[in-house]
Enzyme design. Structure first.
Site, PDB file in Angstrom:
ATOM      1  N   SER A 112       0.750  -1.240  -0.123  1.00  0.00           N
ATOM      2  CA  SER A 112      -0.092  -0.006   0.142  1.00  0.00           C
ATOM      3  C   SER A 112       1.097   1.207   0.111  1.00  0.00           C
ATOM      4  O   SER A 112       0.309   2.268  -0.162  1.00  0.00           O
ATOM      5  CB  SER A 112      -0.877   0.158   1.066  1.00  0.00           C
ATOM      6  OG  SER A 112      -2.101  -0.843   1.023  1.00  0.00           O
ATOM      7  N   LYS A 115       0.173   4.071  -2.691  1.00  0.00           N
ATOM      8  CA  LYS A 115      -1.004   4.887  -2.572  1.00  0.00           C
ATOM      9  C   LYS A 115      -0.416   6.001  -2.480  1.00  0.00           C
ATOM     10  O   LYS A 115      -1.146   7.154  -2.872  1.00  0.00           O
ATOM     11  CB  LYS A 115      -1.983   4.533  -1.400  1.00  0.00           C
ATOM     12  CG  LYS A 115      -2.779   3.195  -2.094  1.00  0.00           C
ATOM     13  CD  LYS A 115      -3.482   2.543  -0.510  1.00  0.00           C
ATOM     14  CE  LYS A 115      -3.992   1.286  -1.026  1.00  0.00           C
ATOM     15  NZ  LYS A 115      -4.481   0.468  -0.175  1.00  0.00           N
ATOM     16  N   SER A 172      -6.067   3.547   4.038  1.00  0.00           N
ATOM     17  CA  SER A 172      -5.624   2.749   3.166  1.00  0.00           C
ATOM     18  C   SER A 172      -6.613   2.086   2.114  1.00  0.00           C
ATOM     19  O   SER A 172      -6.766   0.670   1.870  1.00  0.00           O
ATOM     20  CB  SER A 172      -4.646   1.629   3.547  1.00  0.00           C
ATOM     21  OG  SER A 172      -3.808   1.258   2.626  1.00  0.00           O
TER      22      SER A 172
END
Length: 337
Positions: A112, A115, A172
């Site tokens: 993640s 992101k 997230s």
């Protein structure tokens, strides 16, 4: 006889005069080409280098300019081998000096931490972040099957872009990323093309993205060094920094959530009020997949300096000790105050 003698004396005088002229000319020529008298132009550049080559004094000594002396860079007392994370890099955000690194150019999966790129590409390509975006059913396809982390939005929900950005970076949320990607580029695939172009523009030469969320894919990879380039760049953007350093955010009411949704930063949740004297962790983004391990990109202030730390690959999962957080606390605490 008298005429002959006069001619001889006149010839001698002419010869002597010519000889003196030759001697004077030789002395003048020597004074011009002697190396110690040859001056180098002040703005001369080395033909073999793009950098300026300063002139060297005749005695080959230069005196240091006190105004140009820099303060010594802080050092760290922890060694890379003491970290749980197999890949890490610590950078002074002011001058981008690398203070510590461990396998920083080794290929890794970012999970993640991806992101962060999704967020900065959206911010730079959407002038009105208060624009409402409708999350269609197609946004959610495949996310639950992939066990993606979610922010809590629902199909058909009308959400401001800025709230989707908070949803992407704090809890997230994968649906936040895909919804933004669809709105910006028409499809996630085309948006990923923008992500890869941004990576190339930033000099992230060992990075390739396949999605906007960080879901595992063999061809979705980077290095902690490249991620440090990304985070250093993104933090210069006020909107990104504001979101990245937030511990929580509540959205306005929507058509699906009349009371709004409150997000909490996964990093601050895992930090669980742990702190160190003279160290303030300002913000961060966590990541985890089985292949990527426990990951963390964080920003901290130590003394009057800001630092970023990227760490990837620590063993464990959401139910074990958070070794990515443990590493961050240990590293920031080891910086010379």
């Amino acid at each position: 006889m008298v005429r002959t003698e006069k001619k001889k004396k006149s010839g001698i005088r002419i010869f002597v005069a010519l000889l003196l002229m030759v001697v004077v000319a030789a002395l003048v020529y020597k004074s011009i080409i002697t190396p110690e008298n040859h001056q180098i132009p002040v703005n001369e550049y080395d033909d073999n280098s793009s950098s300026y080559s300063p002139p060297i004094s005749s005695d080959h000594k230069t005196m240091p300019d006190p105004s140009l002396e820099l303060e010594p860079e802080p050092s760290v007392s922890i060694s890379p081998g003491e970290l749980n994370s197999p890949n890490a890099i610590l950078i002074n955000l002011k001058d981008h000096t690398v203070l510590m690194q461990k396998n920083s150019e080794e290929k890794i999966y970012p999970a993640s931490l991806t992101k962060m790129m999704t967020a900065i590409v959206v911010i730079e390509n959407l002038p009105d972040l208060k624009k409402e975006i409708t999350l269609t059913n197609s946004v959610f396809q495949g996310l639950s099957e992939a066990d993606a982390s979610m922010a809590g939005f629902q199909p058909g929900e009308e959400v401001r872009a800025i709230d989707l950005l908070y949803g992407a970076l704090l809890p997230s949320g994968a649906e936040s990323c895909v919804g933004l990607a669809y709105y910006i580029a028409g499809s996630e695939k085309d948006f990923v093309g923008m992500m890869n172009q941004k990576a190339a523009d930033l000099g992230m030469h060992n990075t390739h993205f396949e999605n906007s969320t960080g879901l595992q894919h063999e061809n979705h990879y980077t290095t902690v060094k490249d991620l440090s380039i990304l985070l250093s760049y993104a933090l210069q953007n006020d909107t990104f920094r504001e979101i990245f350093t937030s511990s929580r955010h509540t959205t306005p009411p929507t058509n699906k959530h009349p009371d709004g949704i409150t997000f909490k930063s996964t990093m601050f949740e895992e930090l669980n009020n742990q702190s160190i004297a003279d160290v303030e962790i300002l913000g961060g983004k966590t990541g985890f997949t089985d292949e990527a391990g426990l990951c963390l990109a964080s920003l901290a202030q130590v003394g009057d300096q800001e630092y970023i730390l990227i760490s990837v690959g620590a063993k464990g999962d959401h139910y074990t000790e958070q070794y990515n957080i443990t590493d961050a606390l240990a590293v920031y605490n080891s910086i010379e105050k």
